[in-house]
Design an enzyme around this catalytic site. Structure first.
Site, PDB file in Angstrom:
ATOM      1  N   LYS A 151       0.828  -1.213   0.000  1.00 53.26           N
ATOM      2  CA  LYS A 151       0.000   0.000   0.000  1.00 53.26           C
ATOM      3  C   LYS A 151       0.865   1.267   0.000  1.00 53.26           C
ATOM      4  O   LYS A 151       2.066   1.211   0.254  1.00 53.26           O
ATOM      5  CB  LYS A 151      -0.959  -0.039   1.194  1.00 53.26           C
TER       6      LYS A 151
HETATM    7  C1  LIG Z   1      -5.469  -4.268   0.884  1.00 48.73           C
HETATM    8  C2  LIG Z   1      -6.937  -4.188   1.008  1.00 48.73           C
HETATM    9  C3  LIG Z   1      -7.623  -4.647   2.136  1.00 48.73           C
HETATM   10  C4  LIG Z   1      -6.986  -5.483   3.183  1.00 48.73           C
HETATM   11  O1  LIG Z   1      -5.951  -4.933   3.840  1.00 48.73           O
HETATM   12  P1  LIG Z   1      -5.143  -5.849   4.868  1.00 48.73           P
HETATM   13  O2  LIG Z   1      -4.389  -4.854   5.658  1.00 48.73           O
HETATM   14  O3  LIG Z   1      -4.294  -6.749   4.032  1.00 48.73           O
HETATM   15  O4  LIG Z   1      -6.132  -6.597   5.670  1.00 48.73           O
HETATM   16  C5  LIG Z   1      -8.970  -4.418   2.251  1.00 48.73           C
HETATM   17  N1  LIG Z   1      -9.646  -3.788   1.286  1.00 48.73           N
HETATM   18  C6  LIG Z   1      -9.043  -3.366   0.158  1.00 48.73           C
HETATM   19  C7  LIG Z   1      -9.863  -2.667  -0.862  1.00 48.73           C
HETATM   20  C8  LIG Z   1      -7.678  -3.578  -0.020  1.00 48.73           C
HETATM   21  O5  LIG Z   1      -7.076  -3.186  -1.139  1.00 48.73           O
END
Ligand SMILES: *Cc1c(COP(=O)(O)O)cnc(C)c1O
Length: 376
Positions: free
Chosen positions: A183
């Site tokens: 991210k």
């Molecule tokens: C990455 C992501 C998540 C999950 O994030 P985690 O920290 O891996 O649980 C949830 N929703 C969306 C849209 C994502 O891209």
């Protein structure tokens, strides 16, 4: 020429210093110092009154949905275009995800289709700001206000995105963020729950501590069945460093998206993450959707990227097409777009020459497809 990765975090001396400090000194009386600083700083930056750092965005969603009282027999509306993390907690609570279609230009939930799927069982609508693009929050908040259904923002992919001057994640009943390594901002793994609702925050705080209420004086005495989705102080230290650099991290993502826009013009059939007036795209993942007229398929794009030693990442499959859910091919956009789309590399330290290489690879793949179309 080296391989171009699709994401890679930007970790500087600052994050290293904080993490080292937390590792050496962040114990005992100081075991929550970075956590408190990270939560406070994040809420302030976002413009939200409460925040709670979690082990993941999935965990933040799970607790938020539980705090809203969602359970067996309930329905939660969300876009078919999504990562499964947004849907799994709904099922884990015994409720049913109701997948609706997305808009063809923003790839985000279609508010009209969401409204068509409201039933007496609907308990929440989740607005996922996909790839940094903004959901139409005016329409969704209006629908929520009219029906009394809470609108939740999954802003995992939208840190830095804004809707009419308000940051993504700060507008709904609650918002969630992810700090997974892919991210825009990372703590390795991690997430954040944010809300302006004091009571909801209190409930999630209790849930996050195995159901132990803050005022409870009896030791090891959970007042309700909770969860264990906490972030560690060491992760929060990395988060504090990233948060100090958040504007720089988002600006770089936006610059990379702009560079792709300049090289892949819409009049040649390339549709990249849009930025309608009133919205600021967080540009987490520059993505190209090829015009149907170009005759390009996902498989052609994957092969072209692989041949050029560039990470090839597919556009999200519609969740309803996955084995644990029922097919909803009537979600025409969610089912069609991934067949002619691909995510583009966008890590902080990538160079202009890398962006050129990606764009040239795409343009070549499209010309190849067109040559085939013309020959038939
Ligand atoms: C990455 C992501 C998540 C999950 O994030 P985690 O920290 O891996 O649980 C949830 N929703 C969306 C849209 C994502 O891209």
């Amino acid at each position: 020429m080296s391989r171009i990765f699709y994401t890679k975090p930007s970790i500087t001396e600052l994050e290293q210093r904080y993490a080292a400090d937390a590792t050496v000194n962040g114990w005992g009386a100081r075991c929550y110092d970075y956590l408190a600083r990270f939560e406070h700083g994040f809420a302030q930056w976002l413009g939200s009154s409460h925040s709670l750092a979690t082990s993941s965005c999935t965990g933040a969603l799970h607790m938020g949905l539980a705090a809203l009282g969602i359970g067996p027999g309930d329905e939660v509306i969300l876009a078919d275009t999504n990562w499964i993390a947004t849907a799994a907690p709904i099922r884990h609570l015994g409720a049913e995800p109701v997948f609706v279609d997305v808009l063809s230009d923003t790839w985000c939930i279609d508010p009209a289709d969401a409204e068509r799927h409201v039933t007496p069982r609907t308990r929440a609508i989740i607005a996922t700001h996909i790839y940094g693009n903004l959901c139409n929050m005016d329409a969704l908040l209006e629908l929520g206000g009219r029906t009394g259904i809470p609108v939740i923002e999954d802003a995992a992919e939208a840190i830095g995105a804004e809707w009419r001057g308000r940051r993504a994640g700060s507008m709904g009943a609650f918002g969630t963020f992810s700090f997974h390594g892919t991210k825009t901002m990372t703590t390795g793994e991690g997430g954040m729950f944010v809300t302006n609702d004091e009571a909801l925050y209190r409930t999630v705080l209790t849930l996050s501590n195995h159901g132990r209420a803050t005022g409870q004086t009896r030791q090891f005495w959970p007042d309700m069945l909770g969860f264990k989705y906490k972030m560690s102080n060491v992760q929060a230290a990395i988060g504090c460093g990233q948060l100090e650099r958040i504007d720089e991290l988002v600006a770089r993502k936006r610059a990379i998206l702009a560079a792709y826009h300049a090289r892949l013009p819409v009049n040649e059939g390339f549709h990249l993450n849009p930025e309608p007036s009133g919205a600021t795209n967080g540009a987490w993942m520059p993505t190209v959707v090829c015009d149907p007229g170009l005759g390009v398929t996902r498989e052609m794009l994957l092969a072209a990227f692989e041949a050029a030693d560039i990470d090839a990442r597919v556009f999200f499959h519609p969740l309803s097409s996955l084995p644990m859910f029922e097919d909803r091919p009537e979600n025409v956009n969610a089912w069609d777009i991934p067949r002619r789309a691909i995510n583009l590399p966008s890590y902080h330290d990538m160079e202009e020459a890398d962006i050129d290489r990606v764009a040239e690879t795409l343009i070549k793949a499209v010309r190849g497809a067109q040559a085939k179309v013309c020959a038939t």
